[in-house]
Scaffold this motif. Structure first.
Motif, PDB file in Angstrom:
ATOM      1  N   ASP A   1       0.838  -1.209   0.000  1.00 48.14           N
ATOM      2  CA  ASP A   1       0.000   0.000   0.000  1.00 48.14           C
ATOM      3  C   ASP A   1       0.867   1.252   0.000  1.00 48.14           C
ATOM      4  N   THR A   2       1.920   1.240   0.806  1.00 50.47           N
ATOM      5  CA  THR A   2       2.826   2.386   0.887  1.00 50.47           C
ATOM      6  C   THR A   2       3.476   2.647  -0.465  1.00 50.47           C
ATOM      7  N   ARG A   3       3.911   1.596  -1.138  1.00 47.69           N
ATOM      8  CA  ARG A   3       4.516   1.763  -2.467  1.00 47.69           C
ATOM      9  C   ARG A   3       3.496   2.302  -3.468  1.00 47.69           C
ATOM     10  N   ILE A   4       2.266   1.812  -3.379  1.00 43.07           N
ATOM     11  CA  ILE A   4       1.194   2.296  -4.267  1.00 43.07           C
ATOM     12  C   ILE A   4       0.940   3.784  -4.017  1.00 43.07           C
TER      13      ILE A   4
ATOM     14  N   TYR B   1       1.324   1.467 -13.318  1.00 40.34           N
ATOM     15  CA  TYR B   1       1.586   1.303 -11.882  1.00 40.34           C
ATOM     16  C   TYR B   1       1.870  -0.164 -11.567  1.00 40.34           C
ATOM     17  N   ALA B   2       1.037  -1.049 -12.101  1.00 39.38           N
ATOM     18  CA  ALA B   2       1.213  -2.477 -11.834  1.00 39.38           C
ATOM     19  C   ALA B   2       2.575  -2.945 -12.336  1.00 39.38           C
TER      20      ALA B   2
ATOM     21  N   ALA C   1       0.257  -7.912 -10.277  1.00 38.28           N
ATOM     22  CA  ALA C   1      -0.792  -8.072 -11.276  1.00 38.28           C
ATOM     23  C   ALA C   1      -1.716  -6.857 -11.254  1.00 38.28           C
ATOM     24  N   ARG C   2      -2.236  -6.532 -12.419  1.00 34.19           N
ATOM     25  CA  ARG C   2      -3.142  -5.383 -12.525  1.00 34.19           C
ATOM     26  C   ARG C   2      -4.353  -5.566 -11.602  1.00 34.19           C
ATOM     27  N   GLY C   3      -4.890  -6.784 -11.530  1.00 37.74           N
ATOM     28  CA  GLY C   3      -6.033  -7.072 -10.665  1.00 37.74           C
ATOM     29  C   GLY C   3      -5.705  -6.848  -9.193  1.00 37.74           C
TER      30      GLY C   3
ATOM     31  N   ARG D   1      -6.322  -3.319  -4.486  1.00 37.61           N
ATOM     32  CA  ARG D   1      -5.730  -2.461  -3.447  1.00 37.61           C
ATOM     33  C   ARG D   1      -6.236  -1.032  -3.568  1.00 37.61           C
ATOM     34  N   LEU D   2      -6.268  -0.500  -4.782  1.00 35.66           N
ATOM     35  CA  LEU D   2      -6.759   0.861  -4.989  1.00 35.66           C
ATOM     36  C   LEU D   2      -8.218   0.980  -4.540  1.00 35.66           C
ATOM     37  N   ASP D   3      -9.036  -0.011  -4.893  1.00 33.95           N
ATOM     38  CA  ASP D   3     -10.446   0.007  -4.488  1.00 33.95           C
ATOM     39  C   ASP D   3     -10.567   0.017  -2.974  1.00 33.95           C
ATOM     40  N   ARG D   4      -9.757  -0.800  -2.279  1.00 31.37           N
ATOM     41  CA  ARG D   4      -9.807  -0.859  -0.820  1.00 31.37           C
ATOM     42  C   ARG D   4      -9.342   0.460  -0.214  1.00 31.37           C
TER      43      ARG D   4
END
Length: 161
Positions: free
Chosen positions: A7-10, A25-26, A32-34, A39-42
């Motif tokens: 999450d921090t890296r994202i 980004y992926a 994986a893109r999914g 993670r982005l959705d959460r």
């Protein structure tokens, strides 16, 4: 919400490269893109990511003067004064606070005369007792989140060890 190392890296990438695609980004993160999308959705669902719009400059929009206006409100009128502040376009943020005053607003203006006009408008709002204005001279630390993100990520990593 617990933020882990991924999450921090994202979040770092979102801050440093906001116009990059999810696919890129992926690739940069090696996931994986999914996985990234989940993670982005959460992060959005839990409120960690609170928006994605552009950061606008009030100065570039012709409002280079920045001031912080403390507002003292008649007891029992905080909500109605707070609602009235939303109608003043030069107020770009407002918070109810503890300490001296009841509200703290961040106000932008074209020049000092315009700032005075805005403050006079605030003083005339029903429920406002008095104001105190402090003008910003120079920004010393720009709005930022990356140091906090990195600190939260380090704390999460320390807890998992």
């Amino acid at each position: 919400m617990a933020v882990d190392a991924l999450d921090t890296r994202i979040l770092r990438l979102l801050i440093e490269r906001p116009r990059t695609s999810v696919r890129e980004y992926a690739r940069l993160l090696g996931v994986a893109r999914g996985t990234l999308q989940a993670r982005l959705d959460r992060l959005e669902r839990t409120g960690v990511i609170a928006g994605s719009g552009p950061y606008l400059s009030a100065a570039a929009l012709g409002h280079p003067v920045l001031a912080f206006v403390h507002i003292e409100v008649t007891q029992g009128h905080l909500d109605e004064v707070g609602d009235a502040l939303a109608a003043v376009p030069e107020i770009i943020e407002a918070f109810s606070i503890t300490g001296a005053g009841d509200l703290l607003t961040r106000v932008v203006a074209r020049d000092n005369g315009h700032l005075e006009d805005v403050v006079q408008r605030l003083i005339r709002l029903p429920g406002v007792v008095r104001t105190r204005t402090e003008m910003a001279l120079r920004e010393r630390v720009a709005h930022r989140m990356l140091p906090l993100v990195e600190s939260v990520g380090r704390d999460a990593a320390d807890r998992t060890r």
